[in-house]
Design a protein around this motif. Structure first.
Motif: not given
Length: 382
Positions: A27, A55-56, A63, A66, A91, A94, A101, A105
């Motif tokens: 990230f 953010r990635p 997912l 992450a 975040f 994603l 989902d 997370f």
């Protein structure tokens, strides 16, 4: 240059990219518009912004990757450390598309799910430990507050996920309870002294039916074990057992009303200290309640009325020190509830244009600000 957040190492000079066969991703931090991110004031260290946005580093992450990354980072303590400093993390980017989902997370952080005792809003389960956020009408402003300040058992962390974002309005405020305390101590030290010495009284009414749109019923709040056909006496006995789980002794009392409702009175500490730093935090909804219910008295813990000038000042400071998060679909905000406040702005369009889900979690309890028995925050009984 953006910091890179890798697992399991801390933020550093770029960090380390793991090989492509690893399920772990990186990230990176990124800046938001000035209207969506601000530098926090004293007592936060200089240069501390909220929300801290991640953010990635690479596009098209899964997912599962992450979630695996968050699990590693959580075990290292990095995420709790960042929350304790910044109060709120964002975040973005994603692949979170639904309640399931979002549940996966939020569970990756490793916190304990929060059980709401005496819930005051209707929150049906959408996925494990996921429910709708406050669904009050779109024209309603929900002023900045810490979650569950009116009851003894509050969550440590709050996650919000934007399933649908409105085109205009609907922002979520982010503010620092540490900064609000520091400002009030400087501008009205006598108010802080009164809060420290007296605490506050909260009165919460639960009725057999819904008292307000989106509100809960008495059975939802305290009657999970109440069965069809239970006598009134049995219902009250079961409700009393759940109330006693607050573990507040004489500092929580209740009175049944002729119409079948119950009024709970709590003496609570509005000033609590942050674990690890012992910094005082104004954990409250005083300003929000003052603005929403203008003309209704609020009380110190000894029963005396809190002067309106102090509540007006608290509201002014709260407004001056907040920032409004403009939602994008898929965003997740994580609040450290001990030190960060949230709320909701009105929006234009239809009610369903803004769909936000919430997930509440427990962590280390805040410490007391003082030595009185009522000033302690205690865990709920099992």
């Amino acid at each position: 240059m953006a910091d890179v957040l890798n697992a399991p190492i801390d933020l550093g000079l770029g960090g380390l990219k793991l090989n492509s066969d690893s399920p772990i991703i990186s990230f990176e931090t990124f800046d938001l518009p000035a209207s969506n991110q601000r530098e926090l004031g004293y007592p936060h260290p200089p240069g501390t912004v909220t929300p801290l946005a991640f953010r990635p580093s690479e596009p098209d992450v899964s997912l599962d990757s992450a979630v695996a990354t968050i699990e590693h980072l959580s075990k290292s303590g990095i995420l709790v450390s960042k929350l304790a400093r910044h109060g709120c993390l964002l975040f973005r980017g994603l692949p979170i598309h639904n309640a399931s989902d979002f549940s996966k997370f939020s569970h990756a952080f490793g916190f304990k799910p929060h059980e709401i005792i005496g819930i005051v809003v209707n929150r049906p389960d959408l996925a494990p430990n996921v429910a709708p956020a406050n669904e009050a009408p779109l024209t309603t402003t929900i002023y900045s507050h810490n979650e569950s300040p009116q009851v003894p058992h509050a969550p440590s962390y709050i996650f919000f996920y934007s399933h649908r974002a409105p085109k205009s309005g609907g922002e979520s405020p982010i503010g620092s309870s540490l900064e609000i305390f520091a400002r009030l101590q400087q501008e009205a030290p006598e108010f802080i002294q009164d809060l420290a010495q007296k605490g506050i009284l909260t009165k919460v009414t639960y009725a057999p039916g819904v008292l307000r749109p989106g509100g809960s019923t008495l059975k939802q709040a305290f009657g999970k074990e109440i069965n069809e056909g239970d006598s009134l006496e049995v219902q009250r006995q079961k409700g009393k057992l759940r109330i006693r789980r607050y573990n507040r002794g004489k500092h929580t009392t209740w009175e049944w009303q002729p119409d079948g409702s119950i009024v709970l009175t709590h003496r609570l500490p509005v000033i609590r200290t942050q674990p690890g730093t012992n910094l005082p935090s104004l954990f409250n909804s005083l300003a929000a309640y003052f603005k929403f219910s203008r003309g209704v008295d609020q009380f110190y813990g000894d029963g005396s009325v809190i002067p309106e000038r102090y509540l007006e000042l608290a509201f002014k400071i709260t407004q001056e020190t907040r920032v409004l998060h403009k939602w994008q679909q898929g965003d997740v905000l994580v609040y450290d509830n001990i030190i960060a406040q949230h709320g909701r702005e009105p929006w234009q369009g239809e009610q369903e244009d803004r769909q936000v889900m919430a997930s509440l979690w427990d962590g280390e309890l805040p410490g007391p600000y003082g030595f009185e028995d009522w000033a302690k925050v205690v865990p709920a009984l099992p």
